[in-house]
Write a protein that holds these residues in place. Structure first.
Motif, PDB file in Angstrom:
ATOM      1  N   UNK A   1       0.856  -1.188   0.000  1.00 24.50           N
ATOM      2  CA  UNK A   1       0.000   0.000   0.000  1.00 24.50           C
ATOM      3  C   UNK A   1       0.895   1.243   0.000  1.00 24.50           C
ATOM      4  N   UNK A   2       0.952   1.914  -1.141  1.00 21.21           N
ATOM      5  CA  UNK A   2       1.766   3.124  -1.261  1.00 21.21           C
ATOM      6  C   UNK A   2       0.855   4.340  -1.054  1.00 21.21           C
ATOM      7  N   UNK A   3       1.211   5.197  -0.103  1.00 26.28           N
ATOM      8  CA  UNK A   3       0.412   6.380   0.217  1.00 26.28           C
ATOM      9  C   UNK A   3       1.171   7.640  -0.176  1.00 26.28           C
ATOM     10  N   UNK A   4       0.441   8.661  -0.595  1.00 25.71           N
ATOM     11  CA  UNK A   4       1.079   9.962  -0.767  1.00 25.71           C
ATOM     12  C   UNK A   4       1.359  10.536   0.620  1.00 25.71           C
ATOM     13  N   UNK A   5       2.219  11.517   0.666  1.00 26.52           N
ATOM     14  CA  UNK A   5       2.538  12.133   1.961  1.00 26.52           C
ATOM     15  C   UNK A   5       1.274  12.717   2.593  1.00 26.52           C
ATOM     16  N   UNK A   6       0.393  13.287   1.764  1.00 23.20           N
ATOM     17  CA  UNK A   6      -0.859  13.888   2.268  1.00 23.20           C
ATOM     18  C   UNK A   6      -1.769  12.812   2.877  1.00 23.20           C
ATOM     19  N   UNK A  34     -10.247   1.774   3.169  1.00 23.30           N
ATOM     20  CA  UNK A  34      -9.502   1.327   1.981  1.00 23.30           C
ATOM     21  C   UNK A  34      -8.079   0.888   2.317  1.00 23.30           C
ATOM     22  N   UNK A  35      -7.606   1.229   3.536  1.00 21.57           N
ATOM     23  CA  UNK A  35      -6.244   0.852   3.931  1.00 21.57           C
ATOM     24  C   UNK A  35      -6.262  -0.508   4.638  1.00 21.57           C
ATOM     25  N   UNK A  36      -5.211  -1.279   4.433  1.00 18.75           N
ATOM     26  CA  UNK A  36      -5.153  -2.609   5.065  1.00 18.75           C
ATOM     27  C   UNK A  36      -4.934  -2.474   6.569  1.00 18.75           C
ATOM     28  N   UNK A  37      -5.407  -3.474   7.295  1.00 16.03           N
ATOM     29  CA  UNK A  37      -5.241  -3.505   8.756  1.00 16.03           C
ATOM     30  C   UNK A  37      -3.757  -3.474   9.123  1.00 16.03           C
ATOM     31  N   UNK A  38      -2.942  -4.229   8.371  1.00 15.57           N
ATOM     32  CA  UNK A  38      -1.506  -4.309   8.667  1.00 15.57           C
ATOM     33  C   UNK A  38      -0.822  -2.956   8.485  1.00 15.57           C
ATOM     34  N   UNK A  39      -1.189  -2.246   7.423  1.00 13.80           N
ATOM     35  CA  UNK A  39      -0.603  -0.916   7.167  1.00 13.80           C
ATOM     36  C   UNK A  39      -0.986   0.053   8.278  1.00 13.80           C
ATOM     37  N   UNK A  40      -2.265   0.063   8.646  1.00 18.63           N
ATOM     38  CA  UNK A  40      -2.731   0.970   9.701  1.00 18.63           C
ATOM     39  C   UNK A  40      -2.077   0.642  11.045  1.00 18.63           C
ATOM     40  N   UNK A  41      -1.921  -0.651  11.348  1.00 18.74           N
ATOM     41  CA  UNK A  41      -1.287  -1.047  12.607  1.00 18.74           C
ATOM     42  C   UNK A  41       0.169  -0.589  12.649  1.00 18.74           C
ATOM     43  N   UNK A 249       4.307  -3.393   4.210  1.00 20.06           N
ATOM     44  CA  UNK A 249       3.075  -2.718   4.623  1.00 20.06           C
ATOM     45  C   UNK A 249       2.959  -1.330   4.005  1.00 20.06           C
ATOM     46  N   UNK A 250       3.758  -1.087   2.959  1.00 16.03           N
ATOM     47  CA  UNK A 250       3.639   0.165   2.227  1.00 16.03           C
ATOM     48  C   UNK A 250       4.659   1.202   2.648  1.00 16.03           C
ATOM     49  N   UNK A 251       4.616   2.342   1.952  1.00 13.30           N
ATOM     50  CA  UNK A 251       5.532   3.440   2.255  1.00 13.30           C
ATOM     51  C   UNK A 251       4.972   4.731   1.674  1.00 13.30           C
TER      52      UNK A 251
END
Length: 283
Positions: A1-6, A34-41, A249-251
């Protein structure tokens, strides 16, 4: 899960005034479905750790320690079975496991002839049944099992998850018939600071040559990524050439800015690997 800085900052902002509990994590998942549980954790844990580092000193003054200890003693006198220590940690906005460490150290200073060593404290936190006071042992246990960001239980879980993703990466490399040396093999050769895997034959990913791959079972935020760049990734680059870091878990998208310099970021194992084959011609 790739997120923008915002996108990342929107999630981080929601955590500013949220206690580090499983209930808070459930609310976060509802807020960002929309975000995965693992990314949010992972983000949840990293943001809380930043908060603890910022406020750590004020909890370790002699005045604070004595206040907490007296609060603990008066609480267990009233009701030894109540979660006195856990509630005190939550009230003070401090990690339960770290509050348990403060009270345990203070208790042992009062009841032991010599100051407790760090290894003794760590052993008692891992196994509270070693604590010579049954009430305190129970209080410490409650703190350990209810702490989702710190403590020996969390450390074990993080270690297991990290190992699980290294095994996953190894299996994917084997599946692709890529020859590699792992961390243990490299250490046996005398290397001290090594990535998880070095490819014996380099590959190309999205047009970039890759000599090594590092597995990170976490979300790559600015703080952790810059620390890894300084402590690990640039050292690997100096010694082994360009490489790939997988943040499972994304960046933050904007952090993937060193591709041309030789460090590529991905959130999963790349599907477009080009193997650089050696042709063998007979003379």
């Amino acid at each position: 899960m790739i997120l923008t800085k915002a996108q990342y900052e929107e999630i981080a902002q929601c955590l500013v005034s949220v206690p580090p509990t499983r209930q808070s994590l459930r609310k976060l998942k509802q807020r960002f479905p929309s975000q995965s549980q693992a990314t949010l954790l992972s983000i949840f844990s990293q943001e809380y750790q930043k908060h603890i580092k910022r406020t750590h000193a004020k909890h370790h003054t002699s005045e604070a320690i004595e206040t907490y200890y007296q609060r603990y003693l008066s609480g267990v006198v009233k009701d030894g079975a109540a979660p006195v220590l856990l509630e005190l940690a939550n009230e003070m906005d401090y990690a339960p496991s770290l509050m348990a460490r403060i009270i345990l150290e203070r208790f042992l200073q009062e009841h032991e002839e010599t100051p407790p060593s760090k290894s003794v404290i760590n052993s008692m936190l891992r196994d509270p049944s070693q604590i010579p006071d049954g009430v305190l042992a129970n209080q410490v246990y409650q703190c350990i099992v209810n702490d989702c960001c710190y403590g020996p239980l969390v450390d074990c879980i993080k270690h297991a998850i990290g190992h699980e993703h290294e095994v996953l990466l190894r299996d994917l490399l084997l599946e692709k018939n890529l020859s590699f040396l792992d961390e243990d093999q490299l250490r046996a050769k005398g290397y001290d600071k090594t990535p998880d895997f070095i490819l014996q034959v380099p590959v190309a990913v999205e047009g970039h040559i890759i000599h090594w791959i590092e597995s990170k079972a976490s979300f790559g935020d600015e703080c952790s990524h810059h620390a890894y760049l300084h402590d690990q990734f640039w050292s690997y680059w100096n010694r082994f050439g360009p490489g790939l870091v997988i943040y499972w878990y994304g960046f933050i998208q904007e952090l993937d800015c060193n591709r041309e310099r030789g460090i590529l970021l991905k959130a999963s194992f790349p599907t477009d690997i080009v193997t650089l084959c050696h042709s063998i011609s007979s003379s």
